[in-house]
Design a protein around this motif. Sequence first.
Motif, mmCIF file in Angstrom:
data_model
loop_
_atom_site.group_PDB
_atom_site.id
_atom_site.type_symbol
_atom_site.label_atom_id
_atom_site.label_comp_id
_atom_site.label_asym_id
_atom_site.label_seq_id
_atom_site.Cartn_x
_atom_site.Cartn_y
_atom_site.Cartn_z
ATOM 1 N N SER A 294 0.481 -1.330 -0.254
ATOM 2 C CA SER A 294 0.073 0.088 0.013
ATOM 3 C C SER A 294 1.025 1.106 0.261
ATOM 4 O O SER A 294 0.413 2.585 -0.046
ATOM 5 C CB SER A 294 -1.021 0.030 1.495
ATOM 6 O OG SER A 294 -0.455 0.005 2.434
ATOM 7 N N ARG A 295 2.259 1.244 0.454
ATOM 8 C CA ARG A 295 3.080 2.134 -0.213
ATOM 9 C C ARG A 295 3.219 2.911 -0.802
ATOM 10 O O ARG A 295 3.775 2.596 -2.190
ATOM 11 C CB ARG A 295 3.857 1.565 0.746
ATOM 12 C CG ARG A 295 5.267 3.081 1.287
ATOM 13 C CD ARG A 295 5.494 2.595 2.130
ATOM 14 N NE ARG A 295 7.014 4.322 2.545
ATOM 15 C CZ ARG A 295 7.761 4.071 4.051
ATOM 16 N NH1 ARG A 295 8.026 3.356 4.254
ATOM 17 N NH2 ARG A 295 8.012 5.080 3.817
ATOM 18 N N ALA A 296 2.971 3.692 -1.690
ATOM 19 C CA ALA A 296 3.506 4.774 -2.697
ATOM 20 C C ALA A 296 5.000 4.321 -3.132
ATOM 21 O O ALA A 296 5.634 4.963 -2.218
ATOM 22 C CB ALA A 296 3.206 6.174 -2.901
ATOM 23 N N GLY A 297 5.772 4.586 -4.358
ATOM 24 C CA GLY A 297 7.016 4.142 -4.978
ATOM 25 C C GLY A 297 6.797 2.997 -5.806
ATOM 26 O O GLY A 297 6.633 2.475 -6.219
ATOM 27 N N LEU A 298 8.458 2.258 -5.272
ATOM 28 C CA LEU A 298 9.009 1.228 -5.970
ATOM 29 C C LEU A 298 9.266 0.529 -5.226
ATOM 30 O O LEU A 298 9.353 -0.082 -4.258
ATOM 31 C CB LEU A 298 10.675 1.543 -6.444
ATOM 32 C CG LEU A 298 10.840 3.406 -7.505
ATOM 33 C CD1 LEU A 298 11.600 3.563 -7.558
ATOM 34 C CD2 LEU A 298 10.189 2.921 -8.553
#
Length: 229
Positions: free
Chosen positions: A65-69
């Motif tokens: 759920s954590r935005a990014g890569l």
Amino acid sequence: MHAQIVLFDGFDPLDVVAPYEVLYAGGTASAGALSVELVSAEGAREVVSGTGGLTLRATAALDPSRAGLIVVPGASGRIGEPGEVPDQDAGDGEWRQDEFIPVLLGRTLNTELPALLKAAMANPDVTVSTVCGGSLVLAMAGLLEGRHATTHHMGLDMLDATGVHAVRARIVDDGDFISGASITSGLDLALYLLERELGPRISHAVEELFAHERRGTVWREQGRVPVGF
């Protein structure tokens, strides 16, 4: 932006360390615009690689759920001779020396990793990427059917057999999924991620720092289709 690099038992160390160093350097060059950590499906733990028992520590659980890569490595182990097959019990228990790479990759299917990666692939704020056999982890979990991807040249047929459009290229950009081919492609993959997310000046600065120039053309499903060869 935050980058999560996944560890699983039997991972290939270079698939992990090369992207980690590049992305970490990109974070430094961008004054903290990018952070990076090692994670696992199980959470914080010591994770043993497939190369001589080298161990790295995951500091947290993979958070889809954590935005990014998210970067998924391949495995390090035995390739095997033509026609050679693993022992029936080769996939049981913990990591052991000289296990077959397909066994190590397949064992991830018995963990929470496929479900976490499925959630990440469904998150529009996450870009999932793989190095070498990492794409086979997603493919065997049924997460890449109909997508374009690459892997180590020895695994392209296996990738194609899962319903993936296998591309013989060093880096393949399929939108929110990006894959790298051979083990050393982790350097090029991470540099390309820096260019996509932080811009070419940051990527170029890290290239100069590491004295490494990205190789090959990044393949995308764009432009004219080649004919005649």
